[in-house]
Scaffold this motif. Structure first.
Motif, PDB file in Angstrom:
ATOM      1  N   SER A  79       0.829  -1.201   0.000  1.00 54.70           N
ATOM      2  CA  SER A  79       0.000   0.000   0.000  1.00 54.70           C
ATOM      3  C   SER A  79       0.865   1.253   0.000  1.00 54.70           C
ATOM      4  N   VAL A  80       0.451   2.233  -0.781  1.00 54.57           N
ATOM      5  CA  VAL A  80       1.172   3.497  -0.891  1.00 54.57           C
ATOM      6  C   VAL A  80       0.325   4.607  -0.285  1.00 54.57           C
ATOM      7  N   LEU A  81       0.927   5.419   0.546  1.00 53.94           N
ATOM      8  CA  LEU A  81       0.207   6.546   1.129  1.00 53.94           C
ATOM      9  C   LEU A  81      -0.166   7.536   0.034  1.00 53.94           C
ATOM     10  N   LYS A  82      -1.450   7.839  -0.092  1.00 53.90           N
ATOM     11  CA  LYS A  82      -1.904   8.813  -1.072  1.00 53.90           C
ATOM     12  C   LYS A  82      -1.372  10.202  -0.731  1.00 53.90           C
ATOM     13  N   TRP A  83      -1.349  11.069  -1.729  1.00 49.83           N
ATOM     14  CA  TRP A  83      -0.848  12.421  -1.519  1.00 49.83           C
ATOM     15  C   TRP A  83      -1.697  13.163  -0.484  1.00 49.83           C
ATOM     16  N   SER A  84      -3.010  13.005  -0.554  1.00 48.93           N
ATOM     17  CA  SER A  84      -3.884  13.679   0.414  1.00 48.93           C
ATOM     18  C   SER A  84      -3.625  13.165   1.830  1.00 48.93           C
ATOM     19  N   THR A  85      -3.348  11.864   1.971  1.00 50.45           N
ATOM     20  CA  THR A  85      -3.031  11.296   3.284  1.00 50.45           C
ATOM     21  C   THR A  85      -1.717  11.852   3.799  1.00 50.45           C
ATOM     22  N   ASP A 112      14.300  16.165  17.855  1.00 51.45           N
ATOM     23  CA  ASP A 112      14.561  14.959  17.059  1.00 51.45           C
ATOM     24  C   ASP A 112      13.361  14.634  16.171  1.00 51.45           C
ATOM     25  N   VAL A 113      12.892  15.643  15.441  1.00 50.01           N
ATOM     26  CA  VAL A 113      11.780  15.459  14.509  1.00 50.01           C
ATOM     27  C   VAL A 113      12.288  14.702  13.286  1.00 50.01           C
ATOM     28  N   LYS A 114      11.694  13.541  13.010  1.00 46.77           N
ATOM     29  CA  LYS A 114      12.074  12.724  11.864  1.00 46.77           C
ATOM     30  C   LYS A 114      10.958  11.724  11.585  1.00 46.77           C
ATOM     31  N   SER A 115      11.034  11.055  10.433  1.00 46.09           N
ATOM     32  CA  SER A 115       9.928  10.197  10.008  1.00 46.09           C
ATOM     33  C   SER A 115       9.722   8.994  10.927  1.00 46.09           C
ATOM     34  N   THR A 116      10.768   8.502  11.568  1.00 45.17           N
ATOM     35  CA  THR A 116      10.602   7.366  12.478  1.00 45.17           C
ATOM     36  C   THR A 116       9.970   7.780  13.801  1.00 45.17           C
ATOM     37  N   ASN A 117       9.919   9.071  14.069  1.00 45.52           N
ATOM     38  CA  ASN A 117       9.267   9.569  15.285  1.00 45.52           C
ATOM     39  C   ASN A 117       7.867  10.112  15.013  1.00 45.52           C
ATOM     40  N   ILE A 118       7.365   9.899  13.816  1.00 41.83           N
ATOM     41  CA  ILE A 118       5.981  10.232  13.487  1.00 41.83           C
ATOM     42  C   ILE A 118       5.205   8.915  13.429  1.00 41.83           C
ATOM     43  N   LEU A 119       4.375   8.676  14.446  1.00 45.35           N
ATOM     44  CA  LEU A 119       3.637   7.419  14.540  1.00 45.35           C
ATOM     45  C   LEU A 119       2.195   7.603  14.060  1.00 45.35           C
ATOM     46  N   LEU A 120       1.618   6.517  13.552  1.00 47.68           N
ATOM     47  CA  LEU A 120       0.284   6.564  12.952  1.00 47.68           C
ATOM     48  C   LEU A 120      -0.655   5.612  13.675  1.00 47.68           C
ATOM     49  N   ASP A 121      -1.874   6.096  13.979  1.00 42.87           N
ATOM     50  CA  ASP A 121      -2.854   5.220  14.628  1.00 42.87           C
ATOM     51  C   ASP A 121      -3.644   4.454  13.567  1.00 42.87           C
ATOM     52  N   ASP A 122      -4.699   3.766  13.980  1.00 45.29           N
ATOM     53  CA  ASP A 122      -5.447   2.934  13.037  1.00 45.29           C
ATOM     54  C   ASP A 122      -6.197   3.739  11.988  1.00 45.29           C
ATOM     55  N   GLN A 123      -6.376   5.046  12.223  1.00 49.48           N
ATOM     56  CA  GLN A 123      -7.018   5.930  11.247  1.00 49.48           C
ATOM     57  C   GLN A 123      -6.002   6.795  10.502  1.00 49.48           C
ATOM     58  N   PHE A 124      -4.720   6.470  10.675  1.00 48.70           N
ATOM     59  CA  PHE A 124      -3.617   7.205  10.061  1.00 48.70           C
ATOM     60  C   PHE A 124      -3.506   8.640  10.570  1.00 48.70           C
ATOM     61  N   MET A 125      -4.025   8.884  11.769  1.00 49.38           N
ATOM     62  CA  MET A 125      -3.723  10.157  12.418  1.00 49.38           C
ATOM     63  C   MET A 125      -2.283  10.092  12.906  1.00 49.38           C
ATOM     64  N   ALA A 126      -1.537  11.163  12.662  1.00 47.34           N
ATOM     65  CA  ALA A 126      -0.125  11.189  13.034  1.00 47.34           C
ATOM     66  C   ALA A 126       0.069  11.820  14.407  1.00 47.34           C
ATOM     67  N   LYS A 127       0.990  11.235  15.172  1.00 47.76           N
ATOM     68  CA  LYS A 127       1.352  11.760  16.479  1.00 47.76           C
ATOM     69  C   LYS A 127       2.867  11.716  16.632  1.00 47.76           C
ATOM     70  N   ILE A 128       3.404  12.756  17.237  1.00 48.66           N
ATOM     71  CA  ILE A 128       4.851  12.840  17.443  1.00 48.66           C
ATOM     72  C   ILE A 128       5.227  12.050  18.679  1.00 48.66           C
ATOM     73  N   ALA A 129       6.299  11.266  18.560  1.00 45.63           N
ATOM     74  CA  ALA A 129       6.758  10.431  19.669  1.00 45.63           C
ATOM     75  C   ALA A 129       8.203  10.754  20.020  1.00 45.63           C
ATOM     76  N   ASP A 130       8.689  10.092  21.053  1.00 47.35           N
ATOM     77  CA  ASP A 130      10.081  10.116  21.487  1.00 47.35           C
ATOM     78  C   ASP A 130      10.542  11.506  21.928  1.00 47.35           C
ATOM     79  N   PHE A 131      10.307  11.783  23.192  1.00 47.45           N
ATOM     80  CA  PHE A 131      10.731  13.054  23.765  1.00 47.45           C
ATOM     81  C   PHE A 131      12.059  12.914  24.506  1.00 47.45           C
ATOM     82  N   GLY A 132      12.830  11.894  24.147  1.00 52.20           N
ATOM     83  CA  GLY A 132      14.073  11.627  24.857  1.00 52.20           C
ATOM     84  C   GLY A 132      15.096  12.738  24.760  1.00 52.20           C
ATOM     85  N   LEU A 133      15.031  13.543  23.698  1.00 53.52           N
ATOM     86  CA  LEU A 133      15.993  14.626  23.533  1.00 53.52           C
ATOM     87  C   LEU A 133      15.376  16.002  23.756  1.00 53.52           C
TER      88      LEU A 133
END
Length: 291
Positions: A79-85, A112-133
């Motif tokens: 599956s490929v993320l659509k542009w609108s998504t 430490d904003v990066k793509s591996t720290n952007i997590l997605l829920d079951d509705q593909f809502m994005a949330k920022i993770a990892d506040f270690g830095l």
């Protein structure tokens, strides 16, 4: 553990550090302020903690769709993320950063904003993770020097000596380029290794199709792509003085979404013509300013 925060040891990157006693025998330093005061729909929530003998853990909400990097790289199947998504994910991440910068007092820099720290829920809502830095700073201290360079190679602000929200803006610009292009942030096999330099080089040819993720197969409105590219390059300006703040970023991304919706059903040939028309006005020699 802290006897109601009785004794303060000092101030750390996570906020106030308190003296504590673990199981009545071990002295500990307890950092609590940052995680306790951060609450936003686009930030991964701390649910609780576990303290069972030798097992210590922080417990966060489950993000069932993993991280953005995996979805861009195809690790989650075909599956490929659509542009609108992708645009909605970018808005979600921007809203999370906007909250850290302006909704928290004192403000918080993620660092430490990066793509591996952007997590997605079951509705593909994005949330920022990892506040270690992450670090917090008082209003008026935005230009304070940071003694430790923190972050991930490729996403690091060129002005690494400063601890400020503009460092997060730079990293977000790199993230947005990653979302648009699905290119590695650093790739020594390219003519230009860093993604900002590569994008600037390709833009000289005026063909947006050579920049956008080919997995999208042209299913996007070129006007919104150009606006997103302009914004990403503005955020990634080497000079923090010329970067927009996250509130402006949120506004511009929402405009990208607005320009995408009316054009979703238009013929792809019209999109190609539009990209060529816009390329004549896009200055690749100078990083464009935010609208």
């Amino acid at each position: 553990m802290t006897k109601k925060f009785q004794k303060t040891l000092g101030e750390g990157g996570f906020g106030t550090v308190y003296y504590g006693n673990l199981n009545g025998s071990e002295q500990v330093a307890v950092k609590v302020e940052l995680l306790l005061r951060v609450h936003h729909i686009n930030l991964v929530s701390l649910v609780g903690y576990c303290d069972e003998r030798d097992h210590l853990a922080l417990i966060y909400e489950c993000m069932s769709n993993g991280d953005l990097k995996d979805h861009l790289s195809g690790k989650h199947g075909n599956s490929v993320l659509k542009w609108s998504t992708r645009l909605r994910i970018a808005v979600d991440a921007a809203l999370g950063l906007e909250y850290l910068h302006y909704g928290c007092r004192p403000s918080i820099v993620h660092r430490d904003v990066k793509s591996t720290n952007i997590l997605l829920d079951d509705q593909f809502m994005a949330k920022i993770a990892d506040f270690g830095l992450s670090r917090s700073f008082q209003i008026g201290e935005e230009s304070q020097a940071s003694t430790v360079v923190a972050g991930t190679l490729g996403y690091l602000d060129p002005e690494t000596c400063r601890l400020a929200e503009m460092s997060d803006v730079y990293s977000f610009g790199i993230l947005l380029l990653e979302i648009i292009t699905n290119q590695n942030v650093i790739d020594q096999g390219r003519e230009k290794a860093h993604i900002t330099e590569w994008v600037a080089l390709v833009l000289k040819g005026g063909d947006v199709a050579k920049i956008v993720d080919p997995n999208l197969h042209g299913e996007y409105n070129s006007r919104s792509v150009w606006r997103a590219l302009e914004l990403a390059m503005s955020c990634a300006n080497p000079s923090s003085e010329h970067r927009p703040n996250m509130s402006h970023v949120v506004t511009d991304l929402k405009e990208c979404i607005s320009s995408e919706k009316p054009m979703q059903c238009m013929d792809h040939d019209m999109n190609s013509n539009s990209s060529l028309e816009q390329s004549s006005n896009f200055d690749t020699e100078v990083v464009p300013s935010a609208r």
